[in-house]
Design a protein around this motif. Sequence first.
Motif, mmCIF file in Angstrom:
data_model
loop_
_atom_site.group_PDB
_atom_site.id
_atom_site.type_symbol
_atom_site.label_atom_id
_atom_site.label_comp_id
_atom_site.label_asym_id
_atom_site.label_seq_id
_atom_site.Cartn_x
_atom_site.Cartn_y
_atom_site.Cartn_z
ATOM 1 N N PHE A 1 2.484 30.641 -5.170
ATOM 2 C CA PHE A 1 1.911 29.600 -4.305
ATOM 3 C C PHE A 1 2.301 28.212 -4.806
ATOM 4 O O PHE A 1 2.576 27.311 -4.018
ATOM 5 C CB PHE A 1 0.381 29.739 -4.228
ATOM 6 N N GLY A 2 2.311 28.065 -6.129
ATOM 7 C CA GLY A 2 2.721 26.778 -6.701
ATOM 8 C C GLY A 2 4.134 26.422 -6.271
ATOM 9 O O GLY A 2 4.406 25.303 -5.838
ATOM 10 N N ALA A 3 5.022 27.441 -6.354
ATOM 11 C CA ALA A 3 6.415 27.198 -5.964
ATOM 12 C C ALA A 3 6.504 26.859 -4.478
ATOM 13 O O ALA A 3 7.257 25.974 -4.062
ATOM 14 C CB ALA A 3 7.256 28.429 -6.274
ATOM 15 N N LYS A 4 5.708 27.576 -3.696
ATOM 16 C CA LYS A 4 5.699 27.299 -2.246
ATOM 17 C C LYS A 4 5.239 25.866 -1.997
ATOM 18 O O LYS A 4 5.783 25.164 -1.128
ATOM 19 C CB LYS A 4 4.774 28.302 -1.537
ATOM 20 N N ASN A 5 4.221 25.438 -2.759
ATOM 21 C CA ASN A 5 3.743 24.062 -2.610
ATOM 22 C C ASN A 5 4.861 23.064 -2.884
ATOM 23 O O ASN A 5 5.023 22.082 -2.160
ATOM 24 C CB ASN A 5 2.583 23.777 -3.568
ATOM 25 N N ILE A 6 5.613 23.337 -3.919
ATOM 26 C CA ILE A 6 6.696 22.403 -4.264
ATOM 27 C C ILE A 6 7.758 22.408 -3.165
ATOM 28 O O ILE A 6 8.277 21.363 -2.769
ATOM 29 C CB ILE A 6 7.302 22.766 -5.638
ATOM 30 N N GLU A 7 8.029 23.583 -2.639
ATOM 31 C CA GLU A 7 8.988 23.675 -1.539
ATOM 32 C C GLU A 7 8.479 22.875 -0.335
ATOM 33 O O GLU A 7 9.242 22.171 0.333
ATOM 34 C CB GLU A 7 9.204 25.157 -1.191
ATOM 35 N N ARG A 8 7.172 22.955 -0.071
ATOM 36 C CA ARG A 8 6.575 22.197 1.036
ATOM 37 C C ARG A 8 6.670 20.690 0.763
ATOM 38 O O ARG A 8 6.902 19.896 1.676
ATOM 39 C CB ARG A 8 5.101 22.580 1.240
ATOM 40 N N ILE A 9 6.478 20.320 -0.499
ATOM 41 C CA ILE A 9 6.606 18.901 -0.847
ATOM 42 C C ILE A 9 8.020 18.429 -0.507
ATOM 43 O O ILE A 9 8.224 17.339 0.035
ATOM 44 C CB ILE A 9 6.262 18.663 -2.336
ATOM 45 N N GLY A 10 9.006 19.309 -0.783
ATOM 46 C CA GLY A 10 10.386 18.999 -0.412
ATOM 47 C C GLY A 10 10.510 18.774 1.093
ATOM 48 O O GLY A 10 11.191 17.845 1.539
ATOM 49 N N ARG B 1 -0.208 14.547 2.318
ATOM 50 C CA ARG B 1 -0.011 15.992 2.190
ATOM 51 C C ARG B 1 0.626 16.329 0.828
ATOM 52 O O ARG B 1 0.272 17.315 0.205
ATOM 53 C CB ARG B 1 0.874 16.531 3.319
ATOM 54 N N ILE B 2 1.573 15.502 0.418
ATOM 55 C CA ILE B 2 2.203 15.724 -0.895
ATOM 56 C C ILE B 2 1.130 15.673 -1.985
ATOM 57 O O ILE B 2 1.106 16.501 -2.906
ATOM 58 C CB ILE B 2 3.328 14.691 -1.152
ATOM 59 N N GLY B 3 0.195 14.728 -1.830
ATOM 60 C CA GLY B 3 -0.922 14.631 -2.770
ATOM 61 C C GLY B 3 -1.751 15.903 -2.764
ATOM 62 O O GLY B 3 -2.079 16.463 -3.820
ATOM 63 N N ARG C 1 0.839 -1.210 0.000
ATOM 64 C CA ARG C 1 0.000 0.000 0.000
ATOM 65 C C ARG C 1 0.869 1.253 0.000
ATOM 66 O O ARG C 1 0.555 2.248 -0.658
ATOM 67 C CB ARG C 1 -0.909 -0.001 1.233
ATOM 68 N N MET C 2 1.971 1.218 0.774
ATOM 69 C CA MET C 2 2.867 2.367 0.825
ATOM 70 C C MET C 2 3.492 2.617 -0.537
ATOM 71 O O MET C 2 3.587 3.762 -0.986
ATOM 72 C CB MET C 2 3.978 2.140 1.861
ATOM 73 N N ALA C 3 3.937 1.540 -1.187
ATOM 74 C CA ALA C 3 4.569 1.677 -2.496
ATOM 75 C C ALA C 3 3.577 2.294 -3.471
ATOM 76 O O ALA C 3 3.911 3.202 -4.251
ATOM 77 C CB ALA C 3 5.039 0.319 -2.993
ATOM 78 N N GLN C 4 2.334 1.822 -3.376
ATOM 79 C CA GLN C 4 1.284 2.328 -4.258
ATOM 80 C C GLN C 4 1.030 3.814 -3.993
ATOM 81 O O GLN C 4 0.922 4.622 -4.912
ATOM 82 C CB GLN C 4 0.015 1.520 -3.982
ATOM 83 N N MET C 5 0.987 4.169 -2.713
ATOM 84 C CA MET C 5 0.768 5.567 -2.338
ATOM 85 C C MET C 5 1.888 6.452 -2.864
ATOM 86 O O MET C 5 1.646 7.538 -3.395
ATOM 87 C CB MET C 5 0.752 5.676 -0.809
ATOM 88 N N GLY C 6 3.119 5.964 -2.674
ATOM 89 C CA GLY C 6 4.287 6.714 -3.141
ATOM 90 C C GLY C 6 4.225 6.918 -4.639
ATOM 91 O O GLY C 6 4.430 8.037 -5.142
ATOM 92 N N GLY C 7 3.887 5.848 -5.362
ATOM 93 C CA GLY C 7 3.780 5.931 -6.818
ATOM 94 C C GLY C 7 2.734 6.946 -7.231
ATOM 95 O O GLY C 7 2.956 7.777 -8.127
ATOM 96 N N CYS C 8 1.577 6.911 -6.552
ATOM 97 C CA CYS C 8 0.493 7.850 -6.868
ATOM 98 C C CYS C 8 0.929 9.288 -6.623
ATOM 99 O O CYS C 8 0.637 10.189 -7.424
ATOM 100 C CB CYS C 8 -0.730 7.573 -6.002
ATOM 101 N N ALA C 9 1.636 9.514 -5.500
ATOM 102 C CA ALA C 9 2.057 10.873 -5.162
ATOM 103 C C ALA C 9 3.034 11.393 -6.213
ATOM 104 O O ALA C 9 2.934 12.544 -6.657
ATOM 105 C CB ALA C 9 2.689 10.901 -3.771
#
Lengths: 236, 278
Positions: free
Chosen positions: A190-199, A96-98, A19-27
């Motif tokens: 905001f998009g850039a901030k989102n990507i930074e948050r994903i980091g 959250r990344i999603g 399930r984790m692998a699947q979640m990671g792939g989806c994200a």
Amino acid sequence: MNEHIVRSYEEELKLLDRRMAQMGGCAEKLLGQAIDALERRDPSLAESAVASDATIDQLEREVQEQVIIMIGKRQPLANDLRHIMTVLKIAGDLERIGDLSKNIAKRALAVAGESYPKPLMTGMRHMTEMVQSQLKDVLDSLTELDANKALKVWHEDQQVDAMYNSLFRELLTYMMEDPRNIGLCTHFLFGAKNIERIGDHTTNIAENVYYLVHGVPIAEDRPKGDSTSSTLFTAR
Amino acid sequence: MENRAVDLSAIERIEAARTAQITGAARPAKVVAEGVDVYYGAKHALKDVSVDVPDRGVMAFIGPSGCGKSTFLRCINRMNDTIPSCRVTGKITIDDQDIYDPALDVVQLRARVGMVFQKPNPFPKSIFDNVAYGPRIHGLSTNKTELDQIVQMSLQKAGLWEEVKDRLQDSGTSLSGGQQQRLCIARAIAVSPDVILMDEPCSALDPIATAKVETLIDELRSQFCIIIVTHSMQQAARVSQRTAFFHLGTLVEEGPTQLIFTNPKDQRTQDYITGRFG
């Protein structure tokens, strides 16, 4: 690692990992779609990205439920305990990344009708690629239980922060140049901030992988590169 | 990777700080075993076991059946003496006194080292006499009032007083299993021992009775040095501050319970407590 004497326990752990692998792939996929939609101004791709966030949410609920059942039923100890708790926390980060990726996709929808200068997208694309590669590495480190790989991701996040700083300045410059850019640039900001948050979520995952492997947290302060929240930019 | 070196020293620092915090590392050792070997005839049951058991705390011995944990427990009050083929070498001291010293009175030793067994084994006597038995034979009281006090205090410490104060003359065997086990604990503490050994004290009890005995163990640890052998990993995790893992007659790993159950160092410990071999 030896297998459990109780085979169903072993199977439950494997299901959790799947399930984790699947979640990671989806994200990973969702982030890629969102940024492609932004770059190509492709509303249908953006919509499909928004819709696929539901899959991640569903997977997170499944992981949560399974973890609670396993704690009640198996009373896991030692590395199993760390495994199960870590997975629960990582699932939260992936969820959250999603969400953050979905938010980028929504912004892609909002600006789909606009035309924007190519350089605007270059920095964004570059930053996303950095985060995507970090996310891929950290998910690999989880599957391979490679704490060194996780530690590397953790250290490299400051490059993402530095990239965000420069993107932030760039966008401000466009806004100062021509106030008509403000609406568009705000979405990008905001998009850039989102990507930074994903980091940042990626580094959280790295911390959890390290803990899972070694049983102790990373004993350093994380190097931080994002100075935008402590800096005032003014038009001159 | 170059960061590794830095990290490892940090890990050690954290572990040291944690260990001190969890185990009260400054606490002196009560029971000290050095290079203990036990043979049953030709069978080498315990191999070179050395361990310090701190005073005023609970140490749990865990390990698969036949790993030597009960054998070791029985060395501490010399119960193995009763088995003719059994031979013990090495040194065990309690408060720096060698308990295998030929000049030592074994009866006195067993008064200092109480024991609680897997199955509650009250004497077929009254509740009062069960507890009064030890103080009587060891001459711990000079008159009836003193004896009454000892019995009451022991039953209170064992958390049984309220349940039996009106029926002290009833037979000990008329009590429920959980009450019988607490009666046995009261009997053990009536002679004010230094050390209490418990050999799977809850394996014949239901969960509620188990919870009561565990609460009791938790209260008694402020006054005694308690060593408990248990097959329940959760019980060891709940009641002990330190845990020792035995396997095939050797002491594999000993450390703060919190670390043993979250981050054991030895692969064999990890495999055992996570249920990977039996």
